[in-house]
Enzyme design. Structure first.
Site, short mmCIF file in Angstrom:
data_model
loop_
_atom_site.label_atom_id
_atom_site.label_comp_id
_atom_site.label_asym_id
_atom_site.label_seq_id
_atom_site.Cartn_x
_atom_site.Cartn_y
_atom_site.Cartn_z
N CYS A 109 -2.87 -6.08 -39.71
CA CYS A 109 -3.72 -7.27 -39.81
C CYS A 109 -5.16 -6.92 -40.16
O CYS A 109 -5.85 -7.72 -40.79
CB CYS A 109 -3.67 -8.06 -38.51
SG CYS A 109 -2.15 -9.01 -38.30
N GLU A 151 -2.16 1.75 -37.16
CA GLU A 151 -3.17 0.70 -37.29
C GLU A 151 -4.18 0.89 -36.17
O GLU A 151 -3.82 1.24 -35.04
CB GLU A 151 -2.55 -0.69 -37.21
CG GLU A 151 -3.60 -1.80 -37.30
CD GLU A 151 -3.02 -3.19 -37.51
OE1 GLU A 151 -3.77 -4.11 -37.82
OE2 GLU A 151 -1.80 -3.34 -37.35
N ASN A 176 -0.46 -7.55 -46.81
CA ASN A 176 0.21 -7.39 -45.52
C ASN A 176 0.44 -8.76 -44.89
O ASN A 176 -0.51 -9.48 -44.59
CB ASN A 176 -0.65 -6.54 -44.59
CG ASN A 176 -0.09 -6.49 -43.17
OD1 ASN A 176 0.84 -5.74 -42.90
ND2 ASN A 176 -0.64 -7.28 -42.26
N GLU A 177 1.69 -9.14 -44.73
CA GLU A 177 2.08 -10.32 -43.95
C GLU A 177 1.39 -11.61 -44.40
O GLU A 177 1.06 -12.46 -43.58
CB GLU A 177 1.80 -10.11 -42.46
CG GLU A 177 2.71 -9.10 -41.82
CD GLU A 177 2.58 -9.08 -40.30
OE1 GLU A 177 1.90 -9.97 -39.74
OE2 GLU A 177 3.16 -8.17 -39.67
#
Length: 827
Positions: A249, A62, A381-382
């Protein structure tokens, strides 16, 4: 986002377990330690454990901690296109990282280089511009070649003088390029005459000129593909089975809109792959969720190429139009959803399509006519909104399966290892027969030692698990030991856990948004953490199948939870009153109505505490973890009661118990996670893990009665007189873990043992009749629990040796605080 963690010294003892060892066995090496604890490992070589896929372990990249620009992407010039902006970061301007002499103006008008590269620099005659690179400056090495380029526009023939220098003078012979006419690219080559880590690149002109995309890249990059060689080599040395990219994120945050050619540049949008391909001067720049600008010089093409270069499976993640990472919003624009779904289909075509297809042709034009063989793709994602996410995920999956049925589409289970979001997400994934679910968690070392058996009870016929992000909260060797112990459980459950990657991968030591990280670097050096060494040892010795084995274990915890009490806030102001702590026998241990002073309370966190109107009030609305504590760390079996009132801010309030010190405690976090969740968290050596969690919101201005009853290791929590929940914290933090695998290629049995305690582990190993040779190749990681690798010190490194005492039954002593792999050749 990580919460501040305070480290304290870690030590874990273990009661010895009696063990009978045959007198004929050959002893293993004995290492000096305070104690020796006896264990036994029994192997069943005829049994058949789970098959381990070649892709079991991988890496997660990331763009966090400046992992891309200034990191893995080899470009040495920062803000090369003058696109830094206050819209991305309030401290930015188009001239961030640049110094000018004479007259230099950042311009955004119709004379720009192209629609996606909007800002350029206008220099008047006699002016210059100098770039300072990353960290301390531009790093060059004597004798190395560096490729310079820029785009320029000039009304008349205009010589430009380019110099590479530092405070001590020239670092290479100056070069000159001549700009003429409309925008064009000009190149030069430098050969460094000496080393420097503080270099500067200057472009000077004697006539008016417009400049853009000023670049300096080392000629020697990883396999010639533009990546910083030492970082890429460290990743390649892991031999990862997959590369998950580009986040994280940054994938599912920001605006979901794409670049709009009509309205111009749109900042703060989510990461979208089409922004990142094609000639670098035509790629859109973007703000990064982690607080800085990203150039997209390292884009989807380069990610695919890097995965291919290191022999790893590419695993891209695309946004699902539901934000996560604390934003928690869902986009309901149906046209936008359809566009993102089509973008995902186009991505698969870009990776795998023939050169005759639209996106396969674009890949070929970039230099790769052959497909990249994409087989897995993750959506989202999340997300903390599981219902909203899953409604959209199903549409992505349906579209992909209809056109590309061989692509496995991966879902996720939110940002935590448990809780309402996690449970709801897993329920939805199971009901929809999803192939694989991505789990993420960052927990304490104790949690990882306690939860080796996490996947033992997972449904063997349900969705498989992708453990896409995990770490234990630090880069000391004790963190690596806890992760190694946990990884033995991942391998034992390789039939369920199909993919796993530690996270994050890279961190520039001068630009850190998240700790811990696997590989650290600056502009001239890189080093693997203790966690890197553990990951490398496991990835290079995976094996093909688990061989069933058992080992003796540690008794359950029996000592009661003990500690003082505490009050805290997180991005909130709150008032506390009428604190009482009563022993199980009714004895009052503490009583404070704050009518006098607060002398019994010790302020160990941030924030600002004061007495106001007979209450103890924390008044800094931006402060995080403002802990004050009172009482005796030896207290146990007590009731804690307090009145708590949120006054302002994003969250609720926190009431702590079992407080040992600033890094070791429990707290009831009421209205945490942006006032969406109430949970009990345990901090061990500064790393937190969640023990029980439920949705919950705290009202501003309302006084709540909080009551926490601690009995032995059982805790019951009451809110306004009603039982909210309870838990029993009696699971042992098992320091001795093992797994055995078989390498089909070599025929080796690989006995992998983690001894995460201060005592040597004298272990009787029974190979169950396996036809083994006498010698074993041994790799050992051993260090002090607090040992940390750095640029100058490699405290944690593998040591190779040979053990000449293997028999059907033999004894080996595993050193204190160690990870040991025995590769035993079968005859």
């Amino acid at each position: 986002m990580p919460r501040t963690r305070t480290r304290t010294r870690w030590r874990l003892g273990l009661t010895a377990t009696a063990l009978l060892v045959a007198s004929a066995v050959v002893p293993g090496p004995v290492h000096a330690a305070a104690d020796v604890t006896d264990y036994a490992i029994t192997v069943d070589p005829k049994g058949s454990g789970a098959k381990i896929d070649d892709t079991m372990y991988g890496v997660f990249f990331e763009d966090i901690n400046r992992a891309a620009d200034g990191g893995l992407y080899a470009e040495l010039v920062q803000n090369r296109s003058f696109e830094y902006s206050t819209a991305d970061n309030r401290s930015y301007t188009p001239l961030t990282s640049w110094a000018t002499t004479g007259t230099a103006t950042a311009v955004d008008d119709d004379g720009r280089l192209n629609a996606r590269n909007r800002t350029y620099l206008a220099l008047d005659a006699g002016s210059s511009v100098t770039n300072s690179g990353y960290n301390t400056g531009i790093r060059v090495e004597s004798g190395r070649t560096y490729d310079f380029s820029l785009w320029a526009r000039a009304d008349a023939r205009t010589p430009l003088t380019v110099t590479l220098h530092d405070a001590d003078g020239a670092l290479a012979e100056a070069r000159q390029v001549t700009a003429r006419g409309g925008w064009a690219k000009y190149r030069a080559r430098f050969t460094a005459t000496r080393d420097s880590t503080t270099g500067r690149l200057t472009v000077a002109t004697d006539a008016p000129v417009a400049l853009d995309m000023i670049s300096l890249i080392p000629r020697d990059t990883y396999k010639g593909d533009g990546l910083r060689k030492d970082l890429a080599e460290k990743i390649a040395a892991l031999h990862p089975g997959f590369v998950r990219f580009p986040g994280g994120c940054l994938v599912n945050t920001g605006s979901m809109q794409g670049y709009d050619e009509a309205s111009g540049y749109q900042r703060r949008r989510s990461y979208q792959w089409k922004d990142t391909i094609g000639p670098v001067e035509q790629r859109a720049t973007n703000s990064n969720f982690w607080g800085y600008n990203q150039s997209y010089g390292l884009g989807y093409y380069e990610y695919f190429q890097f995965a291919e270069d290191i022999g790893a499976m590419p695993l891209p993640v695309v946004p699902a139009l539901v934000t996560g990472c604390g934003q928690n919003k869902a986009t309901d624009d149906d046209a936008l959803l359809k566009r993102h779904i089509q973008d995902t289909l186009d991505l698969i075509e870009f990776a795998n399509g023939p050169v005759t297809s639209e996106w396969g042709r674009k890949r070929a034009a970039m230099g790769h006519p052959k497909p990249f063989h994409l087989t897995h793709l993750e959506v989202g994602n999340e997300e903390n909104l599981p219902d909203e996410f899953f409604a959209r995920f199903k549409q992505f999956r349906a579209a992909v399966q209809a056109k590309y049925p061989n692509i496995e589409v991966i879902s996720n289970a939110g940002p935590d290892d448990s809780g309402t979001t996690f449970d709801t997400a897993w329920k939805l994934n199971k009901e929809a027969d999803v192939d694989m679910v991505d789990e993420h968690y960052y927990n304490s070392t104790q949690w990882f030692l306690q939860n080796n058996d996490r996947y033992d009870s997972y449904d063997r016929n349900g969705p498989k698990v992708f453990l896409g992000e995990y770490a234990s909260g630090g880069n000391t060797f004790k963190n690596a030991l806890a992760e190694a112990a946990y990884m033995t459980g991942l391998e034992r459950n390789a039939g369920v856990v199909k993919l796993a990657s530690y996270a994050p991968l890279l961190a520039d030591e001068d630009y850190v948004q998240w700790r811990p990280d696997m590989i650290w670097f600056n502009n001239h050096a890189s080093w693997g953490s203790a966690d890197y060494e553990v990951q490398k040892l496991f990835m290079n010795n995976v094996g093909d199948r688990v061989v069933p084995s058992t080992a003796t274990t540690t008794p359950s915890l029996s000592a009661p939870i003990s500690g003082a009490v505490g009050l805290s806030t997180w991005a909130t102001t709150a008032a506390y009153d009428d604190v009482t702590v009563t022993g199980a026998d009714g004895t009052t241990l503490l009583g404070d109505d704050f009518s006098g002073d607060a002398s019994r309370w010790t302020h160990t966190g941030g924030g600002s505490w004061s007495l106001q109107d007979g209450q103890y009030v924390q008044t800094d609305v931006g402060a995080e973890n403002t802990m004050v504590s009172a009482g005796d760390p030896a207290w146990h079996d007590y009731d804690l009661r307090v009145k708590a009132t949120k006054k302002a801010g994003k969250e609720g309030f926190l009431v702590a118990f079992g407080v040992k010190d600033t890094g070791n405690y429990y707290w009831w976090n009421l209205g945490g996670w942006n006032n969406t969740t109430t949970a009990v968290e345990q901090a061990v050596d500064g790393g937190k893990s969640t023990l029980i969690s439920k949705p919950g919101t705290i009202e501003t201005g309302k006084a709540y009665d909080v009551d926490i009853k601690v009995r032995g290791r059982q805790v019951t929590l009451y809110l306004d007189g009603q039982e909210w929940g309870s838990f029993k914290d009696d699971k042992p933090a098992e320091p001795f873990r093992q797994v055995v695998t078989r390498d089909a290629r070599t025929g080796d049995l690989i006995v992998k043992v983690v001894n995460a305690q201060a005592a040597d582990a004298r272990t009787a190993i029974d190979l169950g009749g396996a036809k083994a040779g006498r010698k074993a190749a041994v790799t050992t990681l051993q260090a002090a629990p607090e040992a940390v690798n750095s640029e100058t010190v490699t405290a944690v490194a593998p040591v190779k040796s040979t053990f000449d005492g293997v028999a059907d039954k033999f004894t080996y002593t595993f050193p204190a605080n160690s990870v040991t792999f025995l590769r035993i050749r079968q005859r």
